[in-house]
Write a protein that holds these residues in place. Structure first.
Motif, PDB file in Angstrom:
ATOM      1  N   TYR A 172      42.557  60.729  37.894  1.00  0.00           N
ATOM      2  CA  TYR A 172      42.663  62.162  38.166  1.00  0.00           C
ATOM      3  C   TYR A 172      44.077  62.667  37.891  1.00  0.00           C
ATOM      4  O   TYR A 172      44.273  63.731  37.289  1.00  0.00           O
ATOM      5  CB  TYR A 172      42.273  62.457  39.618  1.00  0.00           C
ATOM      6  N   TYR A 175      44.933  63.443  34.235  1.00  0.00           N
ATOM      7  CA  TYR A 175      44.500  64.762  33.771  1.00  0.00           C
ATOM      8  C   TYR A 175      45.315  65.880  34.422  1.00  0.00           C
ATOM      9  O   TYR A 175      45.890  66.726  33.735  1.00  0.00           O
ATOM     10  CB  TYR A 175      43.018  64.982  34.081  1.00  0.00           C
ATOM     11  N   GLN A 176      45.374  65.857  35.748  1.00  0.00           N
ATOM     12  CA  GLN A 176      45.970  66.979  36.472  1.00  0.00           C
ATOM     13  C   GLN A 176      47.445  67.182  36.113  1.00  0.00           C
ATOM     14  O   GLN A 176      47.878  68.288  35.775  1.00  0.00           O
ATOM     15  CB  GLN A 176      45.840  66.741  37.976  1.00  0.00           C
ATOM     16  N   ALA A 208      37.659  77.607  34.512  1.00  0.00           N
ATOM     17  CA  ALA A 208      37.057  76.316  34.868  1.00  0.00           C
ATOM     18  C   ALA A 208      37.919  75.169  34.329  1.00  0.00           C
ATOM     19  O   ALA A 208      38.614  75.303  33.327  1.00  0.00           O
ATOM     20  CB  ALA A 208      35.641  76.210  34.311  1.00  0.00           C
ATOM     21  N   SER A 209      37.850  74.038  35.001  1.00  0.00           N
ATOM     22  CA  SER A 209      38.593  72.851  34.575  1.00  0.00           C
ATOM     23  C   SER A 209      37.834  72.101  33.499  1.00  0.00           C
ATOM     24  O   SER A 209      36.642  71.836  33.628  1.00  0.00           O
ATOM     25  CB  SER A 209      38.826  71.925  35.779  1.00  0.00           C
ATOM     26  N   TYR A 210      38.539  71.733  32.434  1.00  0.00           N
ATOM     27  CA  TYR A 210      37.906  70.936  31.385  1.00  0.00           C
ATOM     28  C   TYR A 210      37.436  69.588  31.916  1.00  0.00           C
ATOM     29  O   TYR A 210      36.496  68.993  31.375  1.00  0.00           O
ATOM     30  CB  TYR A 210      38.887  70.701  30.236  1.00  0.00           C
ATOM     31  N   LEU A 211      38.067  69.111  32.973  1.00  0.00           N
ATOM     32  CA  LEU A 211      37.672  67.825  33.534  1.00  0.00           C
ATOM     33  C   LEU A 211      36.256  67.862  34.100  1.00  0.00           C
ATOM     34  O   LEU A 211      35.607  66.835  34.227  1.00  0.00           O
ATOM     35  CB  LEU A 211      38.663  67.406  34.624  1.00  0.00           C
ATOM     36  N   SER A 212      35.775  69.065  34.415  1.00  0.00           N
ATOM     37  CA  SER A 212      34.423  69.196  34.965  1.00  0.00           C
ATOM     38  C   SER A 212      33.368  69.300  33.857  1.00  0.00           C
ATOM     39  O   SER A 212      32.193  69.526  34.130  1.00  0.00           O
ATOM     40  CB  SER A 212      34.339  70.436  35.871  1.00  0.00           C
ATOM     41  N   GLU A 213      33.788  69.134  32.599  1.00  0.00           N
ATOM     42  CA  GLU A 213      32.862  69.251  31.467  1.00  0.00           C
ATOM     43  C   GLU A 213      32.904  67.987  30.586  1.00  0.00           C
ATOM     44  O   GLU A 213      33.237  68.038  29.406  1.00  0.00           O
ATOM     45  CB  GLU A 213      33.228  70.464  30.606  1.00  0.00           C
ATOM     46  N   PRO A 214      32.558  66.830  31.144  1.00  0.00           N
ATOM     47  CA  PRO A 214      32.648  65.599  30.343  1.00  0.00           C
ATOM     48  C   PRO A 214      31.724  65.607  29.131  1.00  0.00           C
ATOM     49  O   PRO A 214      31.988  64.896  28.150  1.00  0.00           O
ATOM     50  CB  PRO A 214      32.251  64.511  31.346  1.00  0.00           C
ATOM     51  N   GLU A 215      30.671  66.405  29.180  1.00  0.00           N
ATOM     52  CA  GLU A 215      29.756  66.446  28.047  1.00  0.00           C
ATOM     53  C   GLU A 215      30.439  66.983  26.785  1.00  0.00           C
ATOM     54  O   GLU A 215      29.979  66.757  25.665  1.00  0.00           O
ATOM     55  CB  GLU A 215      28.522  67.301  28.384  1.00  0.00           C
ATOM     56  N   TYR A 216      31.559  67.666  26.970  1.00  0.00           N
ATOM     57  CA  TYR A 216      32.260  68.240  25.821  1.00  0.00           C
ATOM     58  C   TYR A 216      33.055  67.182  25.047  1.00  0.00           C
ATOM     59  O   TYR A 216      33.513  67.429  23.936  1.00  0.00           O
ATOM     60  CB  TYR A 216      33.200  69.366  26.276  1.00  0.00           C
TER      61      TYR A 216
END
Length: 279
Positions: A172, A175-176, A208-216
């Protein structure tokens, strides 16, 4: 109810606040004043901690010891604790990698029981509620859950393996904290060209945080062939502006691991991650 005596090493801004929460369910929370700064003493006093003269004094009296110090000092501190023969629960809560956490566990064991821990969030003051992630012996992690029950420090047990909590904390943090540095670079770069306010306006449309979009991640991999050169261009701009370009060059090097999946719309998340690990 078990009311252990807890020792905190050492009361920085996070350590003092966590120790104050531990005091809710502890018989006493101790700290060692030897070699500490006046700022540490003030934090300890405000947190209601009990001062002891030496580290051996603290260890002799403590059932649970929580280590919260700068990462560079974590192993030296654990060595001092091991040398003193501590035989209670040692909570390794520093931002260190799993290998270091394992070394500390091996050095302190079998006399002490080491719980790997990682705090995610801000210090538990002014309504903040960080989470203390734990991994290790079920009996020891249960004691820590009880210690912080009903306080502003939430606990979550990840498993029984030392290193799991450290891994989550650093994953974490990677990323942060890197994101914060990227914000500084992007804003500095935009300011050099007089468009920093416009950059802020553009960014404000997406919160929104990119970390919450792992599908990307799979889409990122498929676009890496053009994103990499784009970041190299941005790195050249940073260098021209006197700003450090290394972070963006490193990102471009990472993207290059996906050069062979150009525009692959069928790429899955696992495929992309596998290629990132083994290009």
């Amino acid at each position: 109810m078990d009311q252990p005596t807890v020792g905190i090493l050492h009361p920085g801004s996070m350590g003092a606040a966590v120790a104050a929460c531990a005091a809710t369910n502890a018989a006493a929370v101790l700290w060692c004043a030897a070699g500490r700064s006046s700022a540490s003493a003030e934090r300890a006093m405000k947190a209601g901690l009990t001062s002891v003269a030496t580290l051996p004094d603290l260890l002799d009296r403590s059932d649970i010891v929580i280590s919260l110090c700068p990462p560079v000092a974590a192993e030296d501190l654990a060595h001092d604790v091991a040398r003193a023969g501590f035989a209670g629960v040692y909570v390794e809560a520093n931002a260190i990698n799993p290998e270091r956490a394992t070394r500390i566990s091996e050095e302190l064991g079998p006399e002490a029981t080491v719980v790997d821990a990682g705090v995610v969030g801000s210090p538990p003051v002014r309504g903040k509620t960080p989470t203390l992630y734990l991994s290790g012996s079920p009996a020891a992690t249960a004691r820590l859950e009880a210690l912080f029950a009903g306080t502003r420090v939430r606990t979550k047990v990840l498993g029984t393996d030392v290193g799991q909590a450290s891994a989550l904390k650093l994953a974490y943090a990677a990323y942060q904290k890197t994101s914060r540095v990227l914000v500084a670079l992007a804003t500095g770069l935009a300011r050099e060209h007089g468009v920093d306010q416009e950059l802020i306006d553009v960014a404000s449309r997406r919160t929104a945080s990119y970390l919450s979009e792992p599908e990307y991640i799979a889409k990122t991999a498929a676009r890496a062939w053009r994103w990499g050169p784009e970041l190299e261009e941005a790195a050249d701009m940073l260098e021209a502006a006197g700003l450090p370009p290394q972070m963006l060059r490193a990102a471009a090097t990472t993207l290059a691991r996906w050069d062979d999946v150009k525009d692959d719309s069928k790429l899955t998340l696992n495929d992309a991650l596998d290629r990132l690990v083994q290009p």
